[in-house]
Design a protein around this motif. Structure first.
Motif, PDB file in Angstrom:
ATOM      1  N   MET A   1      62.716 -55.235  31.432  1.00 54.90           N
ATOM      2  CA  MET A   1      63.507 -55.145  30.060  1.00 54.90           C
ATOM      3  C   MET A   1      63.344 -55.366  28.960  1.00 54.90           C
ATOM      4  O   MET A   1      62.086 -56.580  28.955  1.00 54.90           O
ATOM      5  N   VAL A   2      63.065 -54.715  27.633  1.00 52.82           N
ATOM      6  CA  VAL A   2      63.215 -54.927  26.932  1.00 52.82           C
ATOM      7  C   VAL A   2      63.783 -54.805  25.136  1.00 52.82           C
ATOM      8  O   VAL A   2      64.841 -54.473  25.382  1.00 52.82           O
ATOM      9  N   LYS A   3      63.907 -55.831  24.366  1.00 52.47           N
ATOM     10  CA  LYS A   3      64.809 -55.883  23.859  1.00 52.47           C
ATOM     11  C   LYS A   3      64.228 -57.146  22.401  1.00 52.47           C
ATOM     12  O   LYS A   3      63.581 -58.060  22.862  1.00 52.47           O
ATOM     13  N   ASP A   4      64.345 -56.229  21.028  1.00 49.72           N
ATOM     14  CA  ASP A   4      64.011 -56.583  20.378  1.00 49.72           C
ATOM     15  C   ASP A   4      62.404 -57.100  19.865  1.00 49.72           C
ATOM     16  O   ASP A   4      61.575 -58.499  19.590  1.00 49.72           O
ATOM     17  N   GLY A   5      61.494 -56.198  20.254  1.00 48.60           N
ATOM     18  CA  GLY A   5      60.177 -56.428  20.257  1.00 48.60           C
ATOM     19  C   GLY A   5      59.325 -57.302  21.552  1.00 48.60           C
ATOM     20  O   GLY A   5      58.230 -57.240  21.097  1.00 48.60           O
ATOM     21  N   GLU A   6      60.498 -57.752  22.513  1.00 47.83           N
ATOM     22  CA  GLU A   6      59.921 -58.212  23.858  1.00 47.83           C
ATOM     23  C   GLU A   6      60.565 -57.269  25.072  1.00 47.83           C
ATOM     24  O   GLU A   6      61.666 -56.436  24.981  1.00 47.83           O
ATOM     25  N   ALA A   7      59.847 -58.198  26.396  1.00 46.20           N
ATOM     26  CA  ALA A   7      59.769 -57.414  27.008  1.00 46.20           C
ATOM     27  C   ALA A   7      59.675 -58.703  28.178  1.00 46.20           C
ATOM     28  O   ALA A   7      58.883 -59.744  27.978  1.00 46.20           O
ATOM     29  N   MET A   8      60.701 -58.728  29.064  1.00 45.22           N
ATOM     30  CA  MET A   8      61.108 -59.478  30.160  1.00 45.22           C
ATOM     31  C   MET A   8      60.705 -58.694  31.540  1.00 45.22           C
ATOM     32  O   MET A   8      61.732 -58.130  31.944  1.00 45.22           O
ATOM     33  N   VAL A   9      59.543 -59.476  32.351  1.00 45.38           N
ATOM     34  CA  VAL A   9      59.678 -59.018  33.327  1.00 45.38           C
ATOM     35  C   VAL A   9      60.139 -60.070  34.836  1.00 45.38           C
ATOM     36  O   VAL A   9      59.408 -60.930  34.358  1.00 45.38           O
ATOM     37  N   LEU A  10      60.872 -59.243  35.744  1.00 45.07           N
ATOM     38  CA  LEU A  10      60.898 -60.705  37.174  1.00 45.07           C
ATOM     39  C   LEU A  10      60.009 -60.154  38.398  1.00 45.07           C
ATOM     40  O   LEU A  10      59.468 -59.062  38.525  1.00 45.07           O
ATOM     41  N   GLY A  11      59.428 -61.211  38.798  1.00 44.67           N
ATOM     42  CA  GLY A  11      58.656 -61.360  40.242  1.00 44.67           C
ATOM     43  C   GLY A  11      59.366 -62.287  41.141  1.00 44.67           C
ATOM     44  O   GLY A  11      59.280 -63.554  41.011  1.00 44.67           O
ATOM     45  N   GLU A  12      59.400 -61.383  41.766  1.00 46.62           N
ATOM     46  CA  GLU A  12      59.829 -62.484  43.562  1.00 46.62           C
ATOM     47  C   GLU A  12      58.848 -62.991  44.155  1.00 46.62           C
ATOM     48  O   GLU A  12      57.768 -62.287  44.654  1.00 46.62           O
ATOM     49  N   LEU A  13      59.286 -63.880  44.263  1.00 46.29           N
ATOM     50  CA  LEU A  13      57.585 -64.611  45.068  1.00 46.29           C
ATOM     51  C   LEU A  13      58.136 -64.661  46.843  1.00 46.29           C
ATOM     52  O   LEU A  13      59.123 -63.709  47.581  1.00 46.29           O
ATOM     53  N   ARG A  14      56.973 -64.788  47.616  1.00 44.27           N
ATOM     54  CA  ARG A  14      56.763 -64.346  48.827  1.00 44.27           C
ATOM     55  C   ARG A  14      57.448 -65.696  49.311  1.00 44.27           C
ATOM     56  O   ARG A  14      58.577 -65.698  50.570  1.00 44.27           O
ATOM     57  N   ASP A  15      56.345 -66.999  49.115  1.00 47.75           N
ATOM     58  CA  ASP A  15      56.965 -68.470  48.835  1.00 47.75           C
ATOM     59  C   ASP A  15      57.956 -68.892  48.690  1.00 47.75           C
ATOM     60  O   ASP A  15      58.651 -68.545  48.199  1.00 47.75           O
ATOM     61  N   ASP A  16      58.474 -70.362  49.399  1.00 42.78           N
ATOM     62  CA  ASP A  16      59.393 -70.657  48.792  1.00 42.78           C
ATOM     63  C   ASP A  16      58.977 -71.310  47.246  1.00 42.78           C
ATOM     64  O   ASP A  16      58.211 -71.684  46.915  1.00 42.78           O
ATOM     65  N   PRO A  17      60.041 -70.914  46.893  1.00 40.65           N
ATOM     66  CA  PRO A  17      59.689 -71.255  44.935  1.00 40.65           C
ATOM     67  C   PRO A  17      59.334 -72.929  44.490  1.00 40.65           C
ATOM     68  O   PRO A  17      57.955 -72.729  43.719  1.00 40.65           O
ATOM     69  N   SER A  18      59.137 -73.410  45.620  1.00 35.53           N
ATOM     70  CA  SER A  18      59.146 -74.980  44.922  1.00 35.53           C
ATOM     71  C   SER A  18      58.284 -75.058  46.166  1.00 35.53           C
ATOM     72  O   SER A  18      57.965 -76.270  45.591  1.00 35.53           O
ATOM     73  N   SER A  19      57.808 -74.986  46.609  1.00 29.28           N
ATOM     74  CA  SER A  19      56.527 -75.533  47.664  1.00 29.28           C
ATOM     75  C   SER A  19      55.341 -74.865  47.232  1.00 29.28           C
ATOM     76  O   SER A  19      55.258 -73.994  45.821  1.00 29.28           O
ATOM     77  N   THR A  20      53.696 -75.718  47.598  1.00 28.87           N
ATOM     78  CA  THR A  20      52.799 -75.161  47.142  1.00 28.87           C
ATOM     79  C   THR A  20      51.897 -73.756  47.049  1.00 28.87           C
ATOM     80  O   THR A  20      51.561 -73.581  45.788  1.00 28.87           O
ATOM     81  N   ALA A  21      52.278 -72.781  47.706  1.00 27.34           N
ATOM     82  CA  ALA A  21      51.953 -71.938  47.695  1.00 27.34           C
ATOM     83  C   ALA A  21      52.536 -70.967  46.418  1.00 27.34           C
ATOM     84  O   ALA A  21      51.596 -70.188  45.872  1.00 27.34           O
ATOM     85  N   ALA A  22      54.326 -71.235  46.293  1.00 24.67           N
ATOM     86  CA  ALA A  22      54.485 -70.248  44.985  1.00 24.67           C
ATOM     87  C   ALA A  22      53.862 -70.972  43.885  1.00 24.67           C
ATOM     88  O   ALA A  22      54.050 -69.818  42.881  1.00 24.67           O
ATOM     89  N   MET A  23      53.601 -71.973  44.206  1.00 25.15           N
ATOM     90  CA  MET A  23      52.739 -72.668  42.507  1.00 25.15           C
ATOM     91  C   MET A  23      51.412 -71.617  42.451  1.00 25.15           C
ATOM     92  O   MET A  23      51.459 -71.760  41.187  1.00 25.15           O
ATOM     93  N   ARG A  24      50.743 -71.909  43.262  1.00 25.39           N
ATOM     94  CA  ARG A  24      49.966 -71.122  43.706  1.00 25.39           C
ATOM     95  C   ARG A  24      49.458 -69.075  42.923  1.00 25.39           C
ATOM     96  O   ARG A  24      48.591 -69.161  42.049  1.00 25.39           O
TER      97      ARG A  24
END
Length: 705
Positions: free
Chosen positions: A451-474
């Protein structure tokens, strides 16, 4: 001057002035204390420093989506497979969610799982100034919608909003915590003094100190930017009850001694304050200074916890050296009924279990302190099994709330990271490079179109692991490495997983920086108090050894008895600060009395007399403090249970073993060298003499001090 100040709370007229001043103070304090919840910040992102990467992503991402929202992941399930009617209900619920006050935008979904047994809808929830409390109300309203006419269809709200909702419900047990803590204090005081009336005075004084502390903290949070949260509130409660009651016990113990020596209770209280005041003030100052050092932390929540708890300790001290003496003198000797200390009665400290302990230790003190140290060192080996690298959301509760159940169902039927992605914000001209780099990161399941707006872009990434897990943090760490390598992209990775990661890293840094500083400051306080170097060094060594043993045993209990998944990254630091600061308290109580007796009779007899005189009161104080921290287990939170157990066990270890056995044995073995290089070091042990003090002896003690 000191004696004049000591006489103020116990004067025949000034005692009533002190009581009136406290009564006038408590009226506005009650009103302000009730507003403390209005200034609490219970959102993890508010705890991070401004220079954390995830914090900067929140600011940069505001042009793409509101910064004050959290995703609520709604999960429906039916083990035999969802029906067309279930899917129709999920669509109707999604429409109904838009009418719930606090829901932002249109829900995403409902989406049926590939195995046909679950449905998922993602709803964005607004975070207002009430933080988690507001989110909890939104989740409750959504739950009412989802459970209506469910016809056996399972309904759960999980994700960050579900976690916030269940967390605030867990913290709502604060009222029960206060009740349990007060009950613990009353029971221990009843067992200590065997008086049905005396415990009421410390309880009333502590209650006044707690209310006043909360009022001061509210004013600091509203006007000085102090960060407070629910964690601050429940720790403040147990700390004020525990520490202030300890000061009350020391004062009452000395007052009871002086009532046997003085016919006038006003004179007895003046002498009691004069004798016990320095130790009480020194111990409170040590605790307060140690807590204030938490202001050096990067985490805003830890920064705020230090001053808030220091305020509690100092207000508790003020109450115990002003209001408590006034109440005791006003009530008179009858408050000790049925065992009133009459003028001229025998000293209670001349015999008892601690006298026998001292006699046993004095036989072979070197063997005792070496053996005790080896046992404590062996207990400390359990530290190597401590897993203080954070807890997943579902592992932060001692029970199984709805978000934990919903998370388990979601992970069985949908990608674990769906609904709670990582955010990557970068310059617009680097958007495709960032997307490609993020797609190649192991642990990232899918990447959105930039998504692009005002010279900035944002990209979303879906994680394979539980977002609060240690694996997700790695995975977040790998993502940061990948996008930071893109020249000129100015790419940064944020999201809820990144916030937790940055919180853990800040907590680890805080431990590395603050723990050594606390040790140095406490050593300096002891050096000034005892006017020596050897005694402070030995006392610090015993407290650190006690901390290691407490942490080692706690680690074994967490892993093999309670079966907790781990501990928060801030757990070692907070446990250290509380155990070292509070543990040194008891050493101050003991050693200042030993020094007082050593001025008259020499170090050896001073050590034994000091242990005999303070053993009972310090043991009672330790039981009170351990009991108040153990009451934290009444909250269904792993962090509260772990901190409460570690501090309670450490305090009991310190009072029963370290202070009574280890410190006494060291003092007997080292002898007058304990006081090097002070003037007391040059005085040899005096021969055994009668217990009573002559006027000449008292004069010598005052001159030597």
């Amino acid at each position: 001057m000191v004696r004049k100040l000591s006489s103020l709370p116990s004067g025949r007229v000034t005692k009533w002035v002190v009581l009136a001043l406290w009564a006038a103070l408590l009226v506005p304090a009650l009103l302000l204390a009730g507003k403390l919840g209005d200034v609490e910040e219970n959102d993890n992102s508010a705890w991070l420093p401004g220079n954390a990467e995830s914090t900067r992503v929140v600011e940069r991402a505001e042009r793409f989506q509101p910064a004050d929202t959290l995703p609520a992941i709604v999960v429906y399930d039916r083990p035999e497979g969802v029906t067309a009617a279930d899917l129709t209900k999920a669509r109707a619920d999604a429409e109904a969610f838009t009418g719930v006050d606090g829901v932002v935008g249109r829900p995403q979904g409902p989406l049926k799982s590939q195995d046909g047994k679950a449905i998922q809808t993602v709803v964005q929830v607004h975070k207002d100034r009430t933080g988690w409390e507001g989110i909890g109300k939104v989740v409750d309203a959504m739950t009412e919608v989802g459970e209506e006419n469910a016809d056996g269809l399972g309904f759960h709200v999980t994700g960050p909003a579900g976690y916030a909702s269940d967390s605030i419900k867990a913290f709502s047990g604060g009222g029960a915590l206060t009740t349990i803590t007060a009950a613990v204090v009353v029971v221990i005081l009843l067992l200590t003094y065997r008086s049905p009336l005396l415990p009421l005075l410390p309880l009333l004084t502590v209650g006044g100190a707690l209310v006043t502390s909360e009022a001061v903290i509210y004013l600091l949070a509203r006007n000085a930017g102090l960060t407070v949260n629910k964690q601050t509130s429940f720790i403040l409660t147990v700390l004020v009850f525990g520490a202030a009651t300890d000061y009350a016990l020391l004062l009452i113990s000395r007052y009871r001694e002086e009532l046997r020596r003085h016919e006038d209770r006003h004179e007895a209280m003046t002498e009691a304050l004069h004798r016990s005041g320095p130790a009480i003030i020194a111990s409170a100052a040590t605790v307060a200074v140690s807590l204030m050092l938490l202001m050096l932390a990067d985490l805003n929540s830890t920064q705020g916890l230090g001053p808030a708890c220091a305020v509690g300790v100092l207000v508790g001290l003020l109450a115990m050296v002003t209001l408590m003496p006034a109440l005791l003198v006003i009530c008179g000797r009858w408050v000790f009924w049925p065992v009133k200390p009459s003028y001229g009665s025998a000293e209670a400290a001349e015999a008892g279990v601690w006298t026998r302990v001292g006699t046993g230790v004095s036989g072979r003190p070197r063997i005792v302190w070496i053996g005790t140290s080896l046992v404590l060192a062996a207990m400390a080996l359990g530290v190597f099994g401590l897993r203080a690298d954070g807890l997943a959301n579902k592992d932060q509760f001692t029970d199984e709330p709805q978000m934990a159940v919903g998370e388990q169902i979601q992970s069985r039927h949908f990608p674990a990271g769906s609904g709670d992605p990582v955010y990557v914000v970068a310059r617009a001209d680097s958007a495709e490079q960032v997307k490609a780099a993020l797609s190649a990161v192991p642990g990232v399941a899918a990447v959105s179109t930039p998504m692009v707006k005002d010279g900035e872009a944002m990209v979303l990434g879906e994680l394979r692991d539980d977002p609060s897990s240690t694996a997700a943090m790695r995975t977040v760490e790998r993502a940061r490495t990948a996008v930071h390598a893109i020249d000129g992209a100015d790419a940064q990775v944020g999201g809820n997983t990144a916030i937790v990661l940055d919180t853990q890293e800040a907590a680890a840094r805080d431990s590395e920086v603050i723990i050594p500083i606390v040790l140095v400051v406490v050593f300096l306080v002891l050096t000034l108090l005892l006017r020596a170097i050897v005694a402070p060094l030995l006392l610090m060594a015993t407290v650190v050894l006690s901390f290691g043993a407490a942490l080692g045993v706690s680690s074994l209990m967490f892993n093999h008895v309670f079966h907790f998944a781990g501990a928060e990254a801030s757990f070692p630091l907070l446990t250290f600060v509380f155990l070292v600061a509070l543990g040194i308290d008891y050493n101050i109580f003991l050693v200042t009395r030993v020094r007082e007796e050593a001025l008259l009779h020499g170090t050896r007899r001073g050590a034994l007399t000091g242990l005999s005189a303070t053993g009972g009161v310090i043991t009672s104080a330790g039981l009170v403090l351990a009991g108040t921290f153990a009451a934290m287990a009444s909250l269904p939170l792993v962090f509260a249970a772990e901190l409460g157990f570690a501090v309670a066990f450490g305090v009991l270890l310190d009072t029963m073993i370290v202070r009574s056995v280890l410190v006494t044995a060291l003092t007997l073995d080292v002898g007058r060298w304990m006081w090097w290089p002070s003037a007391l070091f040059r005085h040899s042990d005096a021969p055994e003499a009668p217990t009573g003090r002559s006027d000449a002896e008292r004069g010598f003690a005052r001159a030597a001090r």
